[in-house]
Design an enzyme around this catalytic site. Structure first.
Site, PDB file in Angstrom:
ATOM      1  N   SER A 232       0.837  -1.193   0.000  1.00 34.74           N
ATOM      2  CA  SER A 232       0.000   0.000   0.000  1.00 34.74           C
ATOM      3  C   SER A 232       0.880   1.254   0.000  1.00 34.74           C
ATOM      4  O   SER A 232       1.694   1.442  -0.907  1.00 34.74           O
ATOM      5  CB  SER A 232      -0.948  -0.046   1.200  1.00 34.74           C
ATOM      6  OG  SER A 232      -1.984   0.892   1.063  1.00 34.74           O
ATOM      7  N   ASP A 286     -10.027  -4.784  -4.342  1.00 35.09           N
ATOM      8  CA  ASP A 286      -9.466  -3.744  -3.488  1.00 35.09           C
ATOM      9  C   ASP A 286     -10.264  -2.453  -3.638  1.00 35.09           C
ATOM     10  O   ASP A 286     -10.316  -1.873  -4.721  1.00 35.09           O
ATOM     11  CB  ASP A 286      -7.996  -3.513  -3.867  1.00 35.09           C
ATOM     12  CG  ASP A 286      -7.233  -2.713  -2.829  1.00 35.09           C
ATOM     13  OD1 ASP A 286      -7.859  -1.856  -2.168  1.00 35.09           O
ATOM     14  OD2 ASP A 286      -6.015  -2.936  -2.688  1.00 35.09           O
ATOM     15  N   HIS A 317      -8.123  -5.401  -0.060  1.00 31.14           N
ATOM     16  CA  HIS A 317      -6.849  -4.715   0.217  1.00 31.14           C
ATOM     17  C   HIS A 317      -6.088  -5.524   1.264  1.00 31.14           C
ATOM     18  O   HIS A 317      -6.174  -5.264   2.457  1.00 31.14           O
ATOM     19  CB  HIS A 317      -7.116  -3.298   0.716  1.00 31.14           C
ATOM     20  CG  HIS A 317      -5.905  -2.418   0.759  1.00 31.14           C
ATOM     21  ND1 HIS A 317      -5.166  -2.124  -0.361  1.00 31.14           N
ATOM     22  CD2 HIS A 317      -5.308  -1.778   1.793  1.00 31.14           C
ATOM     23  CE1 HIS A 317      -4.159  -1.316  -0.032  1.00 31.14           C
ATOM     24  NE2 HIS A 317      -4.226  -1.104   1.272  1.00 31.14           N
TER      25      HIS A 317
END
Length: 339
Positions: A232, A286, A317
């Site tokens: 991320s 996601d 995610h």
């Protein structure tokens, strides 16, 4: 107190950091038929917001000294955001007392620079490691997030690596109402197809990564045997730091991430890293960092003449076991081919 879905996500990340800071924030996504590794704990996660519930979620014990968050469909059968019922949304966002407490507690903390009082966590897979992997965590987590993943990579004994898990500094995050959490840079605003970020903070993080690369060189591991990895927000730092580093690197692993500043990457792309191996992966479900953002990053790399390996997985995610296995395979190929 009501929060937007983005704020809910970040508030719950902060709740996770304070309440379960020794956990695997990478959120391992496991299909129902896949056995869960015994050395990771298990925790329910709401599909409605793709975040942990803020109301004291249940937790299964683990024999490991660090329990991890594992996303499992059977434990998270709530509807998706668009169809989330009011009760699940209230559970995640409606606890005003908890949210207010977090806000008061966190706004008392100012931005802390990278300091030696929070040294990176290190794990070596064998004596005299010849490779290093510097792995950056996601927003609101810390360096312990991906430490448990090392044992699951299935690395061969003859490939000794040093894994380094640094901690981002504490800083206010604008899109989360100024809540202070570990962040590699400030995020000004969120949108499904874009991010507005503080480039100065991103460059500060790149400088810190360069310091870690130099430290590895001083310990006998040259830059061309250093791999940058990140999940991320940490993956965004890995992209920028790796692609603009002035000397060759061993590789880049970019998980569920994006390139927040195409200008910094395209103008700063180092000739030394045009051939650097890149493993990029993303979840098709996601809704924190959209798949489109991940695809945009890979397409940008291809327009610049790079050839990233691109993988997608049926997950939110998070990180899944198939992905972990493929990361292990990629590390073996990169490490053993260079011998």
């Amino acid at each position: 107190m009501r929060c937007s879905e983005a704020e809910c996500c970040l508030i719950n990340e902060q709740w996770r950091l304070h309440v379960a800071h020794q956990s695997l924030g990478g959120l391992i996504h496991t299909p129902a038929h896949t056995p869960v590794p015994t050395n990771w704990g298990q925790r329910a996660r709401s599909v409605a917001t793709k975040t942990l519930l803020i109301a004291a979620p249940s937790r299964l014990r683990s024999s490991s000294r660090r329990s991890g968050f594992i996303y499992h469909p059977l434990l998270a059968s709530a509807p998706r955001c668009a169809a989330a019922n009011s009760r699940s949304r209230d559970t995640a966002c409606g606890n005003a007392a908890v949210a207010t407490h977090l806000f008061m507690m966190n706004t008392m903390i100012e931005h802390t620079a990278f300091t030696p009082d929070t040294p990176p966590i290190e794990v070596e897979t064998g004596p005299n490691p010849q490779w290093s992997v510097i792995w950056m965590h996601g927003l609101g987590a810390d360096g312990s997030d991906f430490e448990p993943i090392v044992a699951e990579l299935g690395l061969p004994d003859e490939l000794a690596l040093r894994f380094i898990f640094p901690h981002a500094p504490l800083r206010p995050v604008t899109c989360n109402g100024g809540y202070v959490m570990r962040a590699w840079y400030d995020i000004i605003s969120l949108a499904p197809g874009t991010r507005q970020i503080d480039e100065a903070g991103l460059l500060e993080s790149r400088a810190f990564v360069r310091h870690l690369i130099a430290r590895e060189a001083a310990r006998g591991i040259p830059s061309d045997r250093v791999i940058l990895a990140g999940f991320s927000q940490g993956g965004a730092v890995a992209y920028l730091s790796g692609l603009t580093h002035p000397t060759p690197l061993g590789g880049i692993i970019a998980l569920s991430t994006y390139i927040p500043s195409a200008n910094l990457v395209s103008k700063g792309l180092a000739e030394a890293n045009r051939q650097t191996p890149i493993f990029a992966a993303h979840g098709t479900e996601d809704d924190v960092v959209s798949l489109a953002l991940g695809e945009q990053a890979v397409e940008l790399l291809r327009t610049m003449g790079l050839e990233p390996e691109w993988r997608t997985y049926d997950m939110p995610h998070s990180v899944c076991l198939d992905e972990v296995a493929e990361i292990g395979d990629w590390l073996r190929r990169v490490g053993l081919q260079a011998r």
